[in-house]
Design a protein around this motif. Structure first.
Motif, PDB file in Angstrom:
ATOM      1  N   MET A  76      -3.390   9.409   7.099  1.00  0.00           N
ATOM      2  CA  MET A  76      -3.393   8.236   5.918  1.00  0.00           C
ATOM      3  C   MET A  76      -2.323   7.117   6.307  1.00  0.00           C
ATOM      4  SD  MET A  76      -4.448  10.274   2.698  1.00  0.00           S
ATOM      5  CE  MET A  76      -3.989   8.620   1.295  1.00  0.00           C
ATOM      6  N   SER A 106       3.635  11.393  -5.316  1.00  0.00           N
ATOM      7  CA  SER A 106       2.250  11.756  -4.526  1.00  0.00           C
ATOM      8  C   SER A 106       2.560  13.038  -3.465  1.00  0.00           C
ATOM      9  CB  SER A 106       1.546  10.768  -3.853  1.00  0.00           C
ATOM     10  OG  SER A 106       2.615  10.262  -2.608  1.00  0.00           O
ATOM     11  N   ILE A 165      -3.058   1.663  -4.270  1.00  0.00           N
ATOM     12  CA  ILE A 165      -2.998   2.910  -4.136  1.00  0.00           C
ATOM     13  C   ILE A 165      -4.084   3.545  -3.109  1.00  0.00           C
ATOM     14  CG2 ILE A 165      -1.697   3.867  -5.777  1.00  0.00           C
ATOM     15  CD1 ILE A 165      -5.431   4.259  -6.077  1.00  0.00           C
ATOM     16  N   HIS A 166      -4.869   2.337  -2.672  1.00  0.00           N
ATOM     17  CA  HIS A 166      -6.200   2.368  -1.764  1.00  0.00           C
ATOM     18  C   HIS A 166      -6.347   1.202  -1.231  1.00  0.00           C
ATOM     19  CE1 HIS A 166     -10.592   3.126  -0.732  1.00  0.00           C
ATOM     20  NE2 HIS A 166     -10.293   4.570  -1.109  1.00  0.00           N
ATOM     21  N   PRO A 167      -6.879   1.320   0.167  1.00  0.00           N
ATOM     22  CA  PRO A 167      -7.216   0.253   1.095  1.00  0.00           C
ATOM     23  C   PRO A 167      -8.123  -0.722   0.534  1.00  0.00           C
ATOM     24  CG  PRO A 167      -7.203   2.268   2.313  1.00  0.00           C
ATOM     25  CD  PRO A 167      -7.135   2.789   1.138  1.00  0.00           C
ATOM     26  N   LEU A 201       0.583  -1.139   0.180  1.00  0.00           N
ATOM     27  CA  LEU A 201      -0.224   0.033  -0.081  1.00  0.00           C
ATOM     28  C   LEU A 201       0.815   1.119  -0.026  1.00  0.00           C
ATOM     29  CD1 LEU A 201      -2.781   1.381   0.344  1.00  0.00           C
ATOM     30  CD2 LEU A 201      -2.743   1.118   2.646  1.00  0.00           C
ATOM     31  N   PHE A 202       0.481   2.216  -1.073  1.00  0.00           N
ATOM     32  CA  PHE A 202       1.253   3.258  -1.035  1.00  0.00           C
ATOM     33  C   PHE A 202       0.620   4.301  -0.451  1.00  0.00           C
ATOM     34  CE2 PHE A 202       3.544   3.020  -5.375  1.00  0.00           C
ATOM     35  CZ  PHE A 202       4.765   3.309  -4.799  1.00  0.00           C
ATOM     36  N   VAL A 203       1.322   5.097   0.667  1.00  0.00           N
ATOM     37  CA  VAL A 203       0.542   6.421   1.168  1.00  0.00           C
ATOM     38  C   VAL A 203       1.564   7.503   1.062  1.00  0.00           C
ATOM     39  CG1 VAL A 203       1.489   5.155   3.455  1.00  0.00           C
ATOM     40  CG2 VAL A 203      -0.380   7.028   3.459  1.00  0.00           C
ATOM     41  N   PRO A 204       0.998   8.435   0.830  1.00  0.00           N
ATOM     42  CA  PRO A 204       1.811   9.960   0.769  1.00  0.00           C
ATOM     43  C   PRO A 204       2.586  10.003   1.845  1.00  0.00           C
ATOM     44  CG  PRO A 204      -0.389  10.151  -0.408  1.00  0.00           C
ATOM     45  CD  PRO A 204      -0.443   9.060   0.324  1.00  0.00           C
ATOM     46  N   PHE A 249      -9.536   3.116  -8.635  1.00  0.00           N
ATOM     47  CA  PHE A 249      -9.626   2.420  -7.414  1.00  0.00           C
ATOM     48  C   PHE A 249     -11.060   1.927  -7.133  1.00  0.00           C
ATOM     49  CE2 PHE A 249      -9.075   6.891  -6.086  1.00  0.00           C
ATOM     50  CZ  PHE A 249     -10.353   7.034  -5.194  1.00  0.00           C
ATOM     51  N   ASP A 274       5.383   7.458   0.713  1.00  0.00           N
ATOM     52  CA  ASP A 274       5.838   7.966  -0.536  1.00  0.00           C
ATOM     53  C   ASP A 274       6.537   9.300  -0.324  1.00  0.00           C
ATOM     54  OD1 ASP A 274       6.556   8.142  -3.247  1.00  0.00           O
ATOM     55  OD2 ASP A 274       4.527   9.061  -3.745  1.00  0.00           O
ATOM     56  N   LYS A 299      -3.530   4.984   9.121  1.00  0.00           N
ATOM     57  CA  LYS A 299      -4.497   3.872   8.538  1.00  0.00           C
ATOM     58  C   LYS A 299      -3.504   2.847   7.695  1.00  0.00           C
ATOM     59  CE  LYS A 299      -7.906   7.386   8.030  1.00  0.00           C
ATOM     60  NZ  LYS A 299      -8.436   8.244   7.161  1.00  0.00           N
ATOM     61  N   ALA A 300      -2.597   3.292   7.010  1.00  0.00           N
ATOM     62  CA  ALA A 300      -1.911   2.277   6.309  1.00  0.00           C
ATOM     63  C   ALA A 300      -1.129   1.357   7.191  1.00  0.00           C
ATOM     64  CB  ALA A 300      -1.036   3.007   5.229  1.00  0.00           C
ATOM     65  N   PRO A 317       0.953   0.215  -9.922  1.00  0.00           N
ATOM     66  CA  PRO A 317      -0.485   0.460  -9.373  1.00  0.00           C
ATOM     67  C   PRO A 317      -1.712   0.480 -10.562  1.00  0.00           C
ATOM     68  CG  PRO A 317       0.840   2.406  -9.538  1.00  0.00           C
ATOM     69  CD  PRO A 317       1.777   1.327  -9.936  1.00  0.00           C
ATOM     70  N   ARG A 345       9.433   5.184  -0.262  1.00  0.00           N
ATOM     71  CA  ARG A 345      10.112   5.471  -1.651  1.00  0.00           C
ATOM     72  C   ARG A 345      10.701   6.975  -1.748  1.00  0.00           C
ATOM     73  NH1 ARG A 345       6.548   5.513  -7.201  1.00  0.00           N
ATOM     74  NH2 ARG A 345       5.566   7.234  -6.373  1.00  0.00           N
TER      75      ARG A 345
HETATM   76  N1  COA Z   1      -3.421   4.679   2.557  1.00  0.00           N
HETATM   77  C1  COA Z   1      -4.259   4.707   3.726  1.00  0.00           C
HETATM   78  N2  COA Z   1      -5.398   5.334   3.827  1.00  0.00           N
HETATM   79  C2  COA Z   1      -6.097   5.673   2.618  1.00  0.00           C
HETATM   80  C3  COA Z   1      -5.274   5.471   1.512  1.00  0.00           C
HETATM   81  C4  COA Z   1      -4.008   5.148   1.348  1.00  0.00           C
HETATM   82  N3  COA Z   1      -3.350   4.970   0.238  1.00  0.00           N
HETATM   83  N4  COA Z   1      -6.194   5.859   0.487  1.00  0.00           N
HETATM   84  C5  COA Z   1      -7.440   6.196   0.937  1.00  0.00           C
HETATM   85  N5  COA Z   1      -7.263   6.136   2.333  1.00  0.00           N
HETATM   86  C6  COA Z   1      -8.312   6.358   3.428  1.00  0.00           C
HETATM   87  C7  COA Z   1      -8.510   7.821   3.243  1.00  0.00           C
HETATM   88  O1  COA Z   1      -8.050   8.445   4.269  1.00  0.00           O
HETATM   89  C8  COA Z   1     -10.055   7.658   3.704  1.00  0.00           C
HETATM   90  O2  COA Z   1     -10.246   7.219   5.303  1.00  0.00           O
HETATM   91  P1  COA Z   1     -11.412   7.909   5.928  1.00  0.00           P
HETATM   92  O3  COA Z   1     -12.634   7.096   5.281  1.00  0.00           O
HETATM   93  O4  COA Z   1     -10.802   7.388   7.528  1.00  0.00           O
HETATM   94  O5  COA Z   1     -11.429   9.328   5.875  1.00  0.00           O
HETATM   95  C9  COA Z   1     -10.418   6.014   3.321  1.00  0.00           C
HETATM   96  O6  COA Z   1      -9.205   5.404   2.805  1.00  0.00           O
HETATM   97  C10 COA Z   1     -11.201   6.231   1.841  1.00  0.00           C
HETATM   98  O7  COA Z   1     -10.622   6.996   1.011  1.00  0.00           O
HETATM   99  P2  COA Z   1     -11.627   7.561  -0.164  1.00  0.00           P
HETATM  100  O8  COA Z   1     -12.212   8.747   0.036  1.00  0.00           O
HETATM  101  O9  COA Z   1     -12.058   6.735  -1.028  1.00  0.00           O
HETATM  102  O10 COA Z   1     -10.310   8.137  -0.965  1.00  0.00           O
HETATM  103  P3  COA Z   1      -9.578   9.588  -0.955  1.00  0.00           P
HETATM  104  O11 COA Z   1     -10.518  10.428  -2.081  1.00  0.00           O
HETATM  105  O12 COA Z   1      -9.869  10.299   0.198  1.00  0.00           O
HETATM  106  O13 COA Z   1      -8.311   9.360  -1.574  1.00  0.00           O
HETATM  107  C11 COA Z   1      -6.659   8.904  -3.220  1.00  0.00           C
HETATM  108  C12 COA Z   1      -8.176   8.846  -2.753  1.00  0.00           C
HETATM  109  C13 COA Z   1      -6.393   8.273  -4.683  1.00  0.00           C
HETATM  110  C14 COA Z   1      -6.068  10.370  -3.335  1.00  0.00           C
HETATM  111  C15 COA Z   1      -5.805   8.168  -2.078  1.00  0.00           C
HETATM  112  O14 COA Z   1      -6.347   6.875  -2.278  1.00  0.00           O
HETATM  113  C16 COA Z   1      -4.342   8.224  -2.175  1.00  0.00           C
HETATM  114  O15 COA Z   1      -3.727   9.157  -2.077  1.00  0.00           O
HETATM  115  N6  COA Z   1      -3.543   7.041  -2.518  1.00  0.00           N
HETATM  116  C17 COA Z   1      -2.220   6.816  -2.525  1.00  0.00           C
HETATM  117  C18 COA Z   1      -1.408   7.773  -3.555  1.00  0.00           C
HETATM  118  C19 COA Z   1      -0.094   7.500  -3.566  1.00  0.00           C
HETATM  119  O16 COA Z   1       0.577   7.007  -2.732  1.00  0.00           O
HETATM  120  N7  COA Z   1       0.551   7.421  -5.043  1.00  0.00           N
HETATM  121  C20 COA Z   1       1.802   7.186  -5.259  1.00  0.00           C
HETATM  122  C21 COA Z   1       2.268   6.034  -5.787  1.00  0.00           C
HETATM  123  S1  COA Z   1       1.391   5.700  -7.394  1.00  0.00           S
END
Ligand code: COA
Ligand code: MG
Length: 305
Positions: free
Chosen positions: A17, A36, A235-237, A8-11, A211, A32, A20-21, A207, A66
């Motif tokens: 976040m 991101s 990129i998403h849980p 799982l990627f997380v910024p 999602f 990351d 949560k990750a 990725p 990363r």
């Molecule tokens: N890691 C941990 N938690 C995450 C997550 C992640 N990658 N992506 C989403 N979540 C959490 C959100 O914070 C949210 O939590 P909440 O319900 O407690 O508020 C829940 O999961 C649902 O998220 P959702 O509303 O469906 O998505 P979003 O619009 O908040 O985010 C993205 C969408 C794509 C922006 C987000 O998933 C993200 O930033 N992903 C990682 C991007 C990344 O790292 N890219 C680099 C590599 S390609």
């Protein structure tokens, strides 16, 4: 060999976040600092990553960082400012856009210096993203560049950009795919798996941006699994459960592998190399295929305990 069905990627700029990750279903969590995170947030993201690796409990999840690419002004400082204070909480550093063996060697050398300076007991591994034309062309050299290297990772978004392949979304098939038989990333993905296997590394697929499209994500996982990949970046849980399931052998696959091993052993005991099972020929190659399944199954079971 670590289990990395899902990463799982997380910024690193997003603290809640990260929390949560760290508690998610992912086999590996990657903080990351690269694409991101906007340039003005790089420094704050490094500080978050340090705090996370020092303070958060990641359980048995693999802890990854990363860094930025070596063609940016950020990469050396990413390593120094994050690994120096928090290296004992980091399992692996991911190098994006690896384009030459010397790129991996640079990260290896800097990690060696930091580890010596700080006296870390752990040795940090490296995973290299193959996501540029140079990465594809020099994949063999990259794969053999360092004994810290643990995995090669495909990066479909950057690879499309580097190759100037028209592509609207990261990792998703689009109408261009209808013009090309099979799929356009086949050569790069196949090369990554082959280079990984030659060097005893894992192969991780890139990725999938859509999602909310579970069906298309699962298909993307199945394509990668079919090609020999060990896992997928998420990129998403919401993507984790599918990746964990698809990159573990299904119960029928395991049962079939056991059946093959038993049938082959019976045949061997009777002095035969080839035998018939359910109307099909099996020989020593089937045993090797079955062992791949059973070894992977054992690793997944071990993780489950
Ligand atoms: N890691 C941990 N938690 C995450 C997550 C992640 N990658 N992506 C989403 N979540 C959490 C959100 O914070 C949210 O939590 P909440 O319900 O407690 O508020 C829940 O999961 C649902 O998220 P959702 O509303 O469906 O998505 P979003 O619009 O908040 O985010 C993205 C969408 C794509 C922006 C987000 O998933 C993200 O930033 N992903 C990682 C991007 C990344 O790292 N890219 C680099 C590599 S390609
Ligand atoms: Mg990339």
């Amino acid at each position: 060999m670590r289990l990395e069905r899902s990463m799982l990627f997380v910024p690193a700029s997003r603290w809640t976040m990260i929390e949560k990750a760290a508690a998610s279903a992912a086999d590996a969590v990657c903080l990351d600092l690269e694409d991101s995170v906007p340039p003005e947030e790089k420094a704050a993201a490094r500080a978050n990553a340090v705090r996370a690796f020092r303070e958060l409990d990641f359980g048995r999840r693999v802890r990854m960082l990363r860094i930025n690419g070596l063609d940016t002004p950020f990469a050396y400082r990413d390593l120094i400012d994050t690994v120096e204070p928090a290296g004992e909480g980091i399992d692996l550093v991911m190098l994006p856009k690896a384009g030459a063996a010397s790129d991996v060697a640079f990260v290896d050398t800097l990690l060696t210096q930091i580890e010596m300076h700080r006296g870390f007991a752990n040795r940090i591994g490296i995973e290299a993203q193959i996501e540029t034309a140079a990465g594809f062309v020099f994949a063999r050299q990259i794969a053999a560049a360092s004994d810290r290297l643990e995995a090669l990772i495909f990066g479909p978004g950057d690879y499309s950009a580097s190759m100037q392949m028209p592509s609207a979304n990261i990792g998703e098939p689009d109408d261009h795919d209808e013009l090309y038989p099979g799929h356009r990333w086949h050569a790069a993905m196949h090369m990554i798996v082959a280079c990984a296997r030659v060097n005893g590394l894992r192969a991780i697929d890139g990725p999938f941006a859509a999602f909310k499209d579970a069906t298309a994500f699962e298909r993307s996982c199945r394509v990668a699994r079919a090609m020999g990949f060990d896992g997928k970046q998420c990129i998403h849980p919401g993507q984790l459960a599918a990746a964990n399931t698809i990159f573990a052998p299904a119960a029928e696959e395991v049962a079939r592998a056991r059946e093959v091993v038993e049938a082959y052993e019976r045949a061997a005991a009777e002095g035969r190399g080839a035998a018939s099972l359910n109307g099909k020929m099996i020989d020593a190659a089937n045993i090797r295929m079955a062992r791949v399944v059973l070894e992977r199954h054992a690793r997944c079971e071990e993780k489950g305990r």
